[in-house]
Design an enzyme around this catalytic site. Structure first.
Site, PDB file in Angstrom:
ATOM      1  CD  GLU B  63      -1.527  -2.540   1.421  1.00  0.00           C
ATOM      2  OE1 GLU B  63      -0.504  -2.617   1.784  1.00  0.00           O
ATOM      3  OE2 GLU B  63      -2.316  -3.429   1.329  1.00  0.00           O
ATOM      4  CG  HIS B 132     -11.204  -7.169   5.153  1.00  0.00           C
ATOM      5  ND1 HIS B 132     -10.132  -7.726   6.146  1.00  0.00           N
ATOM      6  CD2 HIS B 132     -11.062  -7.401   4.162  1.00  0.00           C
ATOM      7  CE1 HIS B 132      -9.453  -8.472   5.284  1.00  0.00           C
ATOM      8  NE2 HIS B 132      -9.679  -8.307   3.974  1.00  0.00           N
TER       9      HIS B 132
HETATM   10  C1  LIG Z   1      -1.879  -5.258   4.323  1.00  0.00           C
HETATM   11  C2  LIG Z   1      -3.113  -6.049   3.140  1.00  0.00           C
HETATM   12  N1  LIG Z   1      -3.189  -5.795   2.122  1.00  0.00           N
HETATM   13  C3  LIG Z   1      -4.183  -6.114   1.558  1.00  0.00           C
HETATM   14  C4  LIG Z   1      -4.890  -7.203   1.953  1.00  0.00           C
HETATM   15  C5  LIG Z   1      -6.121  -8.007   1.146  1.00  0.00           C
HETATM   16  N2  LIG Z   1      -5.553  -9.286   0.719  1.00  0.00           N
HETATM   17  C6  LIG Z   1      -6.009 -10.363   1.284  1.00  0.00           C
HETATM   18  S1  LIG Z   1      -5.017 -11.861   0.765  1.00  0.00           S
HETATM   19  C7  LIG Z   1      -4.205 -10.908  -0.485  1.00  0.00           C
HETATM   20  C8  LIG Z   1      -3.428 -11.632  -1.281  1.00  0.00           C
HETATM   21  C9  LIG Z   1      -2.140 -12.126  -0.502  1.00  0.00           C
HETATM   22  O1  LIG Z   1      -1.220 -12.881  -1.348  1.00  0.00           O
HETATM   23  P1  LIG Z   1      -0.148 -13.573  -0.706  1.00  0.00           P
HETATM   24  O2  LIG Z   1       0.679 -13.203   0.233  1.00  0.00           O
HETATM   25  O3  LIG Z   1       0.775 -14.344  -1.969  1.00  0.00           O
HETATM   26  O4  LIG Z   1      -0.958 -15.047  -0.135  1.00  0.00           O
HETATM   27  P2  LIG Z   1      -1.979 -16.009  -0.756  1.00  0.00           P
HETATM   28  O5  LIG Z   1      -3.268 -15.645  -0.585  1.00  0.00           O
HETATM   29  O6  LIG Z   1      -1.356 -16.258  -1.985  1.00  0.00           O
HETATM   30  O7  LIG Z   1      -1.450 -17.440   0.162  1.00  0.00           O
HETATM   31  C10 LIG Z   1      -4.816  -9.621  -0.288  1.00  0.00           C
HETATM   32  C11 LIG Z   1      -4.008  -8.469  -1.423  1.00  0.00           C
HETATM   33  C12 LIG Z   1      -4.652  -7.495   3.283  1.00  0.00           C
HETATM   34  N3  LIG Z   1      -5.447  -8.567   3.858  1.00  0.00           N
HETATM   35  N4  LIG Z   1      -3.662  -6.991   4.026  1.00  0.00           N
END
Ligand SMILES: Cc1ncc(C[n+]2csc(CCOP(=O)(O)OP(=O)(O)O)c2C)c(N)n1
Ligand SMILES: Cc1ncc(C[n+]2csc(CCOP(=O)(O)OP(=O)(O)O)c2C)c(N)n1
Ligand SMILES: [Mg+2]
Ligand SMILES: [Mg+2]
Lengths: 336, 329, 329, 336
Positions: B63, B132
């Site tokens: 972010e 959220h």
């Molecule tokens: C700080 C933050 N930004 C955005 C989100 C929204 N969000 C939840 S899961 C996700 C993707 C996460 O990707 P990754 O770290 O690769 O984990 P995966 O879901 O692939 O296991 C996002 C953008 C969040 N939960 N926290």
């Protein structure tokens, strides 16, 4: 990439000597209470001046941290003029004319690094040819912003040069407590971008590295991380007492590799420099600075300038505050 | 282009983005999952296909870099519209929002124009995971140099988002999660701009005014309608923008009613409702016939699913507050 | 150990750290330049020499990691005291402060004890560069799960810091830059604890009360003393802790005086003074004989040196507000 | 480090099969509206289960992101039990007993990474022998927190294992838009710590890598970055539609390298696994899950629990809010 000519190096040295000289005078002015807290440039002159000279001020940008301005003469005389104004606490000190592609000093460390990526990306979107050089310290390199920005730049292949000026200290924190990395340029591989460490006391080497990074960026090759190793030869700022923490023998050793003296010796050997030349540059630099200080001190502010340039149009509440301010505030501010 | 269509708030947001991107080629949309996926709520649906990968950009998950690079884009003369996937994650970018976006013009004394819009869904009621649902208006309003906009209707979502994008100042634009599909209404087609800084009288009334913004306006209107059956005349003032705050509109309706309730979903202490109460005291203290009452979230973090209903102000709590204010002799 | 010594606020802070580290070996001090340099203001002077590099730690330059690792230290059962070099740089750590420190206990339903203190200098008047002077109380107070403490005297700086470190809840502890050397007073030697959540009546008075915290209490007291010469009886209430807020003390003094001025240095909109006004309306509306007046910073970012005096509330502005409140018939 | 014995691998496989089976049942329960949004585990089983098995649950910690709990049986049955409770929206779902060294799920991505460093550092200060493993995704690796934490851990030589689970996606964002790095393990050199990439579908390789990293940490050798490459075989969460962005051929290819099937084939060849064994594990897993779901659904909350565990003692205002809440709130909450 071609090594800079000795003529070019001489221009760089002139800027470096002027910067060193002016820094000394500013230090004294701070001690006299005529300007605010100052971050000296001593030891960083070759890096900043050579990096600036490797850029084209009509197309490229320089986004500084806070030590750089004294050595950015290549970007125009306004940089020094506004820096002096900044140091007497005038708000206009952070404004450079549209033609000068230098951003205001950045106090919130490392936040300018993602700005550089966005600016470079935006220039590409607008089909502008320039690159953005962003400068930050070894301490600042620990901030999350630097990571996020270098990673983003790698993905976007943004035309950015990341100039990490490793002066071995972040205030009192030595590099060994800042990171366990053998070199800060080693970060680059983690972003899929080239990284290089150069001797930041060697103006020619810095020029080369930035020139090469710039050429890569302009030809679509994406960002480069250039680490320059130098040594902070003065206090962190006028508020700092480095004798509390800098080992005297380290400082002594660093002084023996002073970037100004090194380049001066090289050019002297080449017959392009001598004591007289130096004396002239120093005198002119002091003369210029003194005039700028006088001019800056002559400028004042009116209290309600504090409300200016926040929004284009004051909110209702701000308009009232402006009114109250004009009625109650102490008369306009001046230098400290 | 002079008709209207019935849209959800989500569709209205999406339409505003389409219109603004078509209208001004400097507009660039960036954020997590905004391009190929059209946004996790589909707010940016169709933009990538229409405007291409240069102007609609899936960003790495950071972010700080989303907002920080938006600052750089603005310095280059572009008009970035950055999405923070959920407002609670704007904390990760707060140094860029409060310290950089909000001060770019001020610091540069007008050289750089921070024509940046940060859009973000927020607010509760839909059983999201932690962070959220957080409401942070009070905090954002205290960061000088930011405008803060929070529409309550589909038409305003479109018109205020258009105004925010066109505004040369930076705007944080808050979209209520519950409203995305839960609020719908007639929205003018094509160009539709609602000026920032003007509150909207959502319900006329003389006995008491409920002051709210975002989804809470919807709740307040339902309460006003229900209490009308009991013969109570409840006005509802939709602030629409918190910064700039429409001081005149607040004063006008409170002067008339003499009694006010302020509703927000955020943590009470330090929330924006307190600011509204202080404003009422400053603007129209002598009209007050009873203490202003705040209906807010409680002074704890936004809770998990099963405790959500206990936390989020609902119609019953708003109605109880209205009755309480009216009971004061 | 029953005597007192005259100390500056800075010395009082330093003494509290020495006492608490000696008292509880779980206390660990971490931050930028806190160890070998003793802090850029010398607040942590002598700790490194006395307690060693395991317990007094110079951290890499990354506020998120300072606060984030403090969360981990607390999970390990330690009692971290983290310094943010200037409060404006806490934005870099806000995701850890608001999202993690403040919620560690809540999220884990009491398993983990966030016995974390975050100390930071703040506030203006000393011509610092940008972001070094920002006041952010309103924002921090809205982050549920944090306590927020802001002493106004040297004795309170020591006693409240001790209480903050001993408190099992997380505390943000604000130290006024201008007070570091500008405020001095008698401070009890040795163990000295002032409980959190109790306001202090800094000046008795019956005509009007000035409610303030931190350095603004000093200004308010000077105004009260000056106006006493004009025969005005001005009370000064020093809130000392903003969270928890001493509702009873506020109600008590406002009930008595009927008139109140609230002073803070932060941006007015969304600032904590608004919360205090809203609290007064809730607690003692019927006692009010005049609208409560806020004296705040203006709705712009904290300015550079030459404009500082125009921005920061001073004695003249406070005195003018007091007179204004008293003039209301 | 020694390769895990086949007996150990069999235990790991049992955990993996149970996790896969339970994930499927939970998905269906979500579709029936009995639980909230769910992040499936499919494709990550070998990484999570093997990493857990390389740790000592009586001494070491596991700090998860949000997909891990189904595969953390090695840390005790409470992990699953509380995970189910979490999924029905009960606040106690985030509380594990003191004896279980697993932190609550982390929703604010990457924020747990600096926690791990602090926890590991704190354990060392307390002379506790354990290490901390912290798990995070390829997407999360772009957050500044990961950089700040890995750099700090390098300086402190904190006993941490950074487990970066690279499943090629962050919701809809593919790795190629996440970073230009050839491998995420390449980040390690920038912090002066060892980094290694292993095939995350190979339980033995993951076990090995974590075991080695753990041994290094315990012997004072500091942190290690272990990247495991896997493929997210299901949707990001129940709220996601991956057909909008995942290329079907990539998914197809990844399915052919399913970690569960791979380990099953190996152990079948070794005579330690067969269809019957699998059927038994699946049946028991479902049976257990169903019991836990029933139990979780039977639990309720009272509205004023919303006020609990914020501060040790309610503030005055909170006490009043608690009162108001008891008078006005709808009756206690239950599952969705
Ligand atoms: C700080 C933050 N930004 C955005 C989100 C929204 N969000 C939840 S899961 C996700 C993707 C996460 O990707 P990754 O770290 O690769 O984990 P995966 O879901 O692939 O296991 C996002 C953008 C969040 N939960 N926290
Ligand atoms: C985000 C942030 N944190 C802390 C500070 C306080 N501070 C000012 S300069 C400095 C050290 C900077 O070190 P480095 O980046 O190496 O630059 P140098 O001073 O050595 O040129 C610190 C900690 C700041 N200005 N911004
Ligand atoms: Mg440095
Ligand atoms: Mg992933």
């Amino acid at each position: 990439m071609a090594r800079p000519t000795d003529d070019r190096l001489r221009t760089i040295l002139v800027d470096m000597v002027a910067a060193r000289t002016q820094a000394g005078r500013l230090w004294n002015l701070q001690r006299q209470g005529r300007i605010g807290t100052l971050a000296p440039i001593d030891g960083h002159e070759a890096t900043f001046a050579a990096a600036a000279h490797a850029l084209d001020p009509t197309e490229d940008w320089f986004l500084p941290q806070y030590r750089e301005p004294l050595a950015l003469q290549h970007f125009g005389p306004e940089v020094l003029e506004q820096y002096v104004l900044y140091n007497v606490g005038h708000p206009d000190g952070s404004r450079l004319p549209e033609s000068v592609r230098v951003a205001p000093l950045q106090i919130s460390l490392a936040t300018q690094v993602p700005h550089a990526v966005g600016l470079a990306w935006g220039m590409r979107l607008r089909d502008e040819p320039g690159v953005v050089l962003v400068s930050f310290g070894d301490g600042s390199s620990s901030e999350g912003d630097v990571h996020e920005a270098m990673n983003l730049a790698g993905v976007l292949r943004a035309p950015v040069v990341f100039l990490c000026v490793n002066n071995q200290w972040a205030i009192s924190t030595p590099l060994s407590l800042q990171t366990a990395a053998a070199s800060l340029a080693d970060r680059a591989v983690g972003y899929g971008i080239p990284g290089v460490t150069v001797d930041g006391n060697d103006a020619a080497a810095v020029f080369d590295a930035v020139d090469e990074a710039r050429a890569r960026a302009r030809s679509g090759g994406g960002p480069t991380l250039v680490e320059t190793t130098v040594y902070r030869l003065a206090a962190h700022t006028t508020a700092d007492d480095p004798t509390r923490y800098v080992p005297p023998e380290d400082l002594e050793a660093a002084r023996r590799d002073d970037p100004v003296e090194r380049l001066a010796a090289h050019l002297q050997a080449a017959g392009l420099w001598n004591d007289e030349a130096r004396a002239t540059v120093e005198a002119e630099a002091l003369d210029l600075l003194d005039r700028l200080v006088d001019r800056a001190e002559a400028r004042t502010t009116t209290p309600d300038e504090v409300m200016d340039h926040c929004f284009v149009v004051d909110t209702q509440r701000m308009a009232r505050q402006r009114q109250e301010l004009l009625e109650t505030a102490p008369a306009g501010g001046g230098p400290p | 282009m002079t008709g209207t269509s019935e849209l959800t708030m989500l569709q209205a947001v999406n339409e505003a983005l389409h219109v603004e991107m078509a209208r001004d080629e400097r507009v660039v949309v960036l954020g997590e999952d905004v391009a190929r996926n059209g946004g996790v709520f589909r707010a940016t649906e169709g933009l990538f296909e229409k405007f291409g990968e240069d102007r609609v950009v899936d960003m790495p998950l950071a972010e700080g870099a989303i907002v920080g690079s938006a600052v750089g884009l603005a310095m280059a003369g572009l008009v970035p519209v950055a999405e923070i996937q959920f407002l609670g994650f704007s904390y990760q970018a707060m140094h860029q929002i409060a310290g950089q976006v909000a001060r770019l013009r001020y610091r540069s004394r007008g050289r750089f124009e921070p024509a940046i819009t940060i859009r973000s869904p927020f607010g509760g009621g839909v059983r999201t995971p932690e962070l959220h649902s957080d409401s942070m208006e009070g905090q954002l309003a205290n960061m000088a140099g930011l405008k803060l906009v929070a529409p309550a209707t589909a038409a305003d979502a479109k018109g205020l988002l258009a105004a925010s994008i066109r505004d040369p100042d930076p705007v944080v634009f808050l979209e209520p999660l519950r409203g995305y599909r839960g609020i719908r209404g007639e929205v003018p087609d094509g160009d539709h701009v609602v000026p920032l800084g003007e509150a909207r009288l959502a319900r006329e009334g003389d006995d008491v005014v409920v002051i709210a913004w975002s989804y809470q306006v919807e709740l307040a209107c339902r309460v006003a309608d229900a209490l009308a059956d009991d013969g109570l005349s409840v006005a509802v003032l939709d602030l629409r923008s918190l910064v700039p705050l429409d001081l005149a509109a607040i004063a006008g309706v409170v002067d008339r009613c003499g009694r006010a309730v302020v509703v927000e979903e955020a943590v009470q202490t330090g929330g924006f409702a307190g600011e509204v109460v202080a404003t009422i005291v400053e603007e129209c203290f002598w009209s007050l016939e009873a203490p202003v009452v705040r209906v807010s979230g409680y002074d704890v973090p936004y809770p998990v699913g099963q405790l959500e209903d206990a936390y989020v102000p609902d119609e019953a709590r708003i109605a109880a507050a209205v009755r309480r204010v009216l009971e004061v002799a």
